[in-house]
Design a protein around this motif. Structure first.
Motif, mmCIF file in Angstrom:
data_model
loop_
_atom_site.group_PDB
_atom_site.id
_atom_site.type_symbol
_atom_site.label_atom_id
_atom_site.label_comp_id
_atom_site.label_asym_id
_atom_site.label_seq_id
_atom_site.Cartn_x
_atom_site.Cartn_y
_atom_site.Cartn_z
ATOM 1 N N SER A 128 0.838 -1.190 0.000
ATOM 2 C CA SER A 128 0.000 0.000 0.000
ATOM 3 C C SER A 128 0.875 1.242 0.000
ATOM 4 C CB SER A 128 -0.910 0.002 1.231
ATOM 5 O OG SER A 128 -0.127 -0.100 2.410
ATOM 6 N N LYS A 170 -4.022 -0.768 0.002
ATOM 7 C CA LYS A 170 -4.381 -0.125 -1.260
ATOM 8 C C LYS A 170 -5.079 -1.173 -2.106
ATOM 9 C CE LYS A 170 -2.365 1.842 -5.466
ATOM 10 N NZ LYS A 170 -1.154 2.321 -6.124
ATOM 11 N N GLU A 171 -6.351 -0.976 -2.345
ATOM 12 C CA GLU A 171 -7.139 -1.930 -3.099
ATOM 13 C C GLU A 171 -8.085 -1.181 -4.018
ATOM 14 O OE1 GLU A 171 -9.127 -4.396 -0.281
ATOM 15 O OE2 GLU A 171 -7.291 -5.267 0.503
ATOM 16 N N GLY A 172 -8.896 -1.963 -4.748
ATOM 17 C CA GLY A 172 -9.919 -1.352 -5.578
ATOM 18 C C GLY A 172 -9.366 -0.729 -6.838
ATOM 19 N N ASP A 185 -14.726 -0.920 -5.055
ATOM 20 C CA ASP A 185 -14.220 -1.988 -4.188
ATOM 21 C C ASP A 185 -13.299 -1.479 -3.086
ATOM 22 O OD1 ASP A 185 -15.517 -3.830 -5.892
ATOM 23 O OD2 ASP A 185 -13.811 -3.768 -7.262
ATOM 24 N N TYR A 186 -13.657 -0.337 -2.495
ATOM 25 C CA TYR A 186 -12.859 0.174 -1.387
ATOM 26 C C TYR A 186 -13.810 0.750 -0.334
ATOM 27 C CZ TYR A 186 -8.623 1.794 0.918
ATOM 28 O OH TYR A 186 -7.591 1.958 1.798
ATOM 29 N N ILE A 196 -13.977 2.253 2.782
ATOM 30 C CA ILE A 196 -12.941 2.883 3.585
ATOM 31 C C ILE A 196 -13.117 2.635 5.074
ATOM 32 C CG2 ILE A 196 -14.137 5.110 3.643
ATOM 33 C CD1 ILE A 196 -11.282 6.374 3.584
ATOM 34 N N LYS A 203 -11.236 -0.353 5.955
ATOM 35 C CA LYS A 203 -9.826 -0.411 5.582
ATOM 36 C C LYS A 203 -8.919 0.252 6.608
ATOM 37 C CE LYS A 203 -10.946 -2.372 1.724
ATOM 38 N NZ LYS A 203 -10.776 -3.828 1.568
ATOM 39 N N THR A 263 -17.726 7.482 -2.723
ATOM 40 C CA THR A 263 -17.201 6.638 -3.792
ATOM 41 C C THR A 263 -17.424 7.257 -5.163
ATOM 42 O OG1 THR A 263 -19.270 5.392 -3.869
ATOM 43 C CG2 THR A 263 -17.511 4.528 -2.457
ATOM 44 N N CYS A 298 -5.559 5.547 -3.275
ATOM 45 C CA CYS A 298 -6.443 4.431 -3.612
ATOM 46 C C CYS A 298 -6.034 3.782 -4.935
ATOM 47 C CB CYS A 298 -7.887 4.896 -3.676
ATOM 48 S SG CYS A 298 -8.515 5.469 -2.088
ATOM 49 N N TRP A 299 -6.137 4.505 -6.010
ATOM 50 C CA TRP A 299 -5.770 3.940 -7.297
ATOM 51 C C TRP A 299 -5.736 5.060 -8.331
ATOM 52 C CZ3 TRP A 299 -4.063 -0.784 -6.553
ATOM 53 C CH2 TRP A 299 -3.636 -1.518 -7.659
#
Length: 286
Positions: A99, A155-157, A174-175, A177, A180, A225, A273-274
């Protein structure tokens, strides 16, 4: 409430997510971190340094010190003897915990040391630390092993972005929070969801270069989101002007963050995040 954010210190840092917080515990993560900082060295007054290893409890350069202590990793940025613009710290996990979290210090006076106990690490795991700035400082890179902590923020999604004639829409997928952040989000303040926009070639491995320019950012004062930027918003107009003018025919990069303050931590925490890349034929302007 939506706002036009201040210019962010993204230009070099965004490359880490494309060039890699490595999914292995070998030196590739270090190489990626060092590569990101390399582009700033020409404008830096304080030279690049690195210290520590995967088993170190303390890592220190002439500028920053990191210590594995009870409760997390303690950072100390030493006083600057010259002008350094917008310093910030990146914390990057290794292995399955790859992450990235960024700390933007509450630090008005660079002539005084800044300290912080960062709790979102996992005992026994190794972390890469990078101190960067907009100018005046070449990247400082550290590695050490945490001995205590609440657990890392993963760190996903992904983030999906659509550029249409009526709006720019972004969705963080898909996060969840609240699930997480170790300890949950109760008690966190200054919560916001942030998008950063860049244009250019992006990460060019053959040249060891992040070739992309920061355009603008956009945020909402909440964890959400979905973000929509109407074509009546100055942010939309700014991005359109750049992407149909200076960067016509180039990709648009969008990176998403969840940002917050936590009591006792003198910094804004930004969860990277991404990011996504849109090609020219994927952008439809009004």
């Amino acid at each position: 409430m939506k706002k036009i954010g201040l210019a962010l210190a993204f230009a070099a840092a965004i490359a880490l997510s494309f060039a890699g917080c490595s999914n292995s515990s070998d030196n590739s993560a270090a190489l990626a971190l060092l590569a990101v900082g390399a582009g700033n060295n020409g404008n830096s007054q304080i030279p690049a340094e690195s210290a520590g290893d995967a088993n170190a409890a303390i890592a220190e350069t002439s500028v920053i010190k990191a210590e594995a202590v009870e409760g997390g990793i303690k950072f100390t940025i030493k006083p600057f003897s010259r002008a350094v613009s917008n310093p910030f710290i990146r914390v990057c996990g290794t292995g399955a915990e790859s992450s990235e979290v960024r700390l933007h210090p509450d630090w008005a006076d660079g002539s005084v040391a800044w300290t912080c106990l960062y709790p979102y690490v996992t005992a026994g795991n190794s972390y890469w630390i990078a101190l960067q700035a907009d100018s005046g400082l070449a990247q400082q890179t550290l590695q050490l092993k945490a001995s205590s902590g609440l657990g890392a923020i993963p760190k996903e999604g992904s983030v999906s972005v659509t550029v249409a004639a009526d709006k720019i829409s972004a969705t963080v997928n898909d996060y969840a929070i609240a699930d997480k952040i170790p300890g949950g989000i109760d008690g966190l303040t200054n919560k916001r969801t942030l998008l950063g926009f860049f244009a250019g070639r992006g990460w060019v491995p053959a040249e060891n270069l992040w070739d992309s320019a920061y355009i603008t950012d956009f945020y909402m004062d909440m964890f959400t989101t979905t973000l929509n930027i109407s074509n009546t918003d100055p942010v939309y107009a700014n991005i359109k002007t750049n992407m149909t003018g200076t960067y016509n025919g180039k990709p648009l990069y969008v990176q998403s963050f969840y940002c917050f303050k936590k009591n006792g931590i003198p910094a804004e925490i930004r969860i990277c995040c991404w990011e996504t890349r849109l090609q020219p034929n994927e952008m439809v302007w009004n």
